[in-house]
Design an enzyme around this catalytic site. Structure first.
Site, PDB file in Angstrom:
ATOM      1  N   ARG A   1      44.952  26.230  41.980  1.00  0.00           N
ATOM      2  CA  ARG A   1      44.265  26.022  40.698  1.00  0.00           C
ATOM      3  C   ARG A   1      44.845  24.886  39.866  1.00  0.00           C
ATOM      4  NH1 ARG A   1      45.895  31.685  37.884  1.00  0.00           N
ATOM      5  NH2 ARG A   1      44.067  31.270  36.613  1.00  0.00           N
TER       6      ARG A   1
ATOM      7  N   LYS B   1      49.349  49.562  28.093  1.00  0.00           N
ATOM      8  CA  LYS B   1      48.910  50.114  29.374  1.00  0.00           C
ATOM      9  C   LYS B   1      50.114  50.453  30.256  1.00  0.00           C
ATOM     10  CE  LYS B   1      46.544  46.430  29.455  1.00  0.00           C
ATOM     11  NZ  LYS B   1      45.795  45.222  29.848  1.00  0.00           N
TER      12      LYS B   1
ATOM     13  N   ASP C   1      42.173  44.661  33.449  1.00  0.00           N
ATOM     14  CA  ASP C   1      41.059  43.925  32.846  1.00  0.00           C
ATOM     15  C   ASP C   1      39.928  44.881  32.479  1.00  0.00           C
ATOM     16  OD1 ASP C   1      42.584  41.703  33.589  1.00  0.00           O
ATOM     17  OD2 ASP C   1      41.444  41.416  35.440  1.00  0.00           O
TER      18      ASP C   1
END
Length: 301
Positions: free
Chosen positions: A106, A227, A259
């Site tokens: 990327r 979380k 997500d």
């Protein structure tokens, strides 16, 4: 009835899913913020709008990505185009327990030029809420990060709200020190905090979840969820009655669990649900996601 406009800022990539169990690889479209945008759109009532904010190429792969995003009901009018660059690619390898490892291609993706056209941030002015992650920040050059933070200060001063998940990926950052400084600046500008306990401990050296909560409270008033995977979330910004969270019936692939939690939690919280109900909504959605391969659940799953 008018609804909220939530703008989700991040990178969409081509996703190559490879398992240690013999079988063919699968190709899809994903990205942490995009995953949250899709699950947020699914969970929100129709008056509300979800836009994806990014930069993609003008190639056929990028066209297919935009069709994929729009096909999930997420608006793409805030996605800019670059005539020379291509989308990024990442591979997920999952082991027999459903745990994942990542490989990325990327460095030259179009999304790394996001907001460098001078007009990108102005496109966000109509959003009521913006959502971004530490991955969003990691792929931006330092000067663009600084401009984004300055814009967020003005945006929040006008009543806009910011949701943030640190989603720490060490390989994307110049150094751990830069990541810590940048994440701290983001948490100080956050209204809806959605960190993962493992990420925060790894980056900031916190020893317990309570240490993470204490540090986050030091950044200023926030609400949200810390979380903890199968243990279930801890509320941020005030106590709620202790909740028991049932584990997922099966773990096939943990990709996008956090997500998806973010999407379920935000959809509930932004439409007036109590903190307890939003925590449960996020946990329930995450449990469904990890029972299926890949980042995005089939619509009927």
């Amino acid at each position: 009835m008018s609804g909220l406009h939530i703008a989700c800022i991040g990178e969409a990539m081509l996703e190559l899913l490879v398992s240690e169990v013999p079988g063919p690889a699968r190709i899809g479209v994903a990205g942490d913020v995009l995953n949250t945008a899709i699950y947020l759109r699914r969970a929100l009532p129709s008056p509300h709008r979800v836009s994806f904010v990014s930069l993609v190429g003008q190639d056929r792969l990028s066209e297919g990505m935009l069709r994929f995003i729009a096909g999930h009901g997420v608006e793409t009018d805030l996605v800019a185009r670059d005539p020379e660059r291509l989308p990024g690619l990442y591979a997920i390898t999952t082991d027999r327990a459903g745990e994942r490892s990542f490989s990325y291609w990327r460095k030259d993706s179009a999304a790394r030029l996001l907001f460098q056209d001078g007009a990108g941030l102005a496109r966000l002015e109509t959003a009521d809420v913006i959502y971004l992650s530490g991955i969003t920040l990691a792929i931006l050059p330092p000067e663009i990060r600084a401009q984004l933070f300055d814009w967020i200060d003005t945006y929040r001063g006008r009543g806009g709200r910011v949701a943030f998940d640190s989603n720490y990926r060490p390989i994307l950052w110049e150094s751990a020190a830069v990541a810590r400084d940048t994440m701290a600046a983001a948490w100080a500008r956050c209204d809806l905090a959605l960190p993962s306990v493992d990420d925060e401990m790894a980056l900031f050296g916190d020893l317990t979840p309570q240490d993470v909560l204490a540090r986050l409270e030091g950044y200023g008033p926030q609400t949200g969820a810390l979380k903890q995977g199968a243990k279930g979330p801890i509320p941020i910004g005030g106590p709620v009655s202790r909740q028991a969270y049932a584990p997922a019936p099966a773990v096939v692939d943990t990709t996008a669990a956090g997500d998806g939690f973010n999407g379920g939690y935000l959809a509930a919280r932004l439409t007036g649900a109590t903190q307890a109900a939003a925590l449960q909504a996020g946990h329930d959605l995450a449990c469904r996601i990890i029972g299926h391969p890949g980042a995005i659940l089939p619509p009927d799953a």
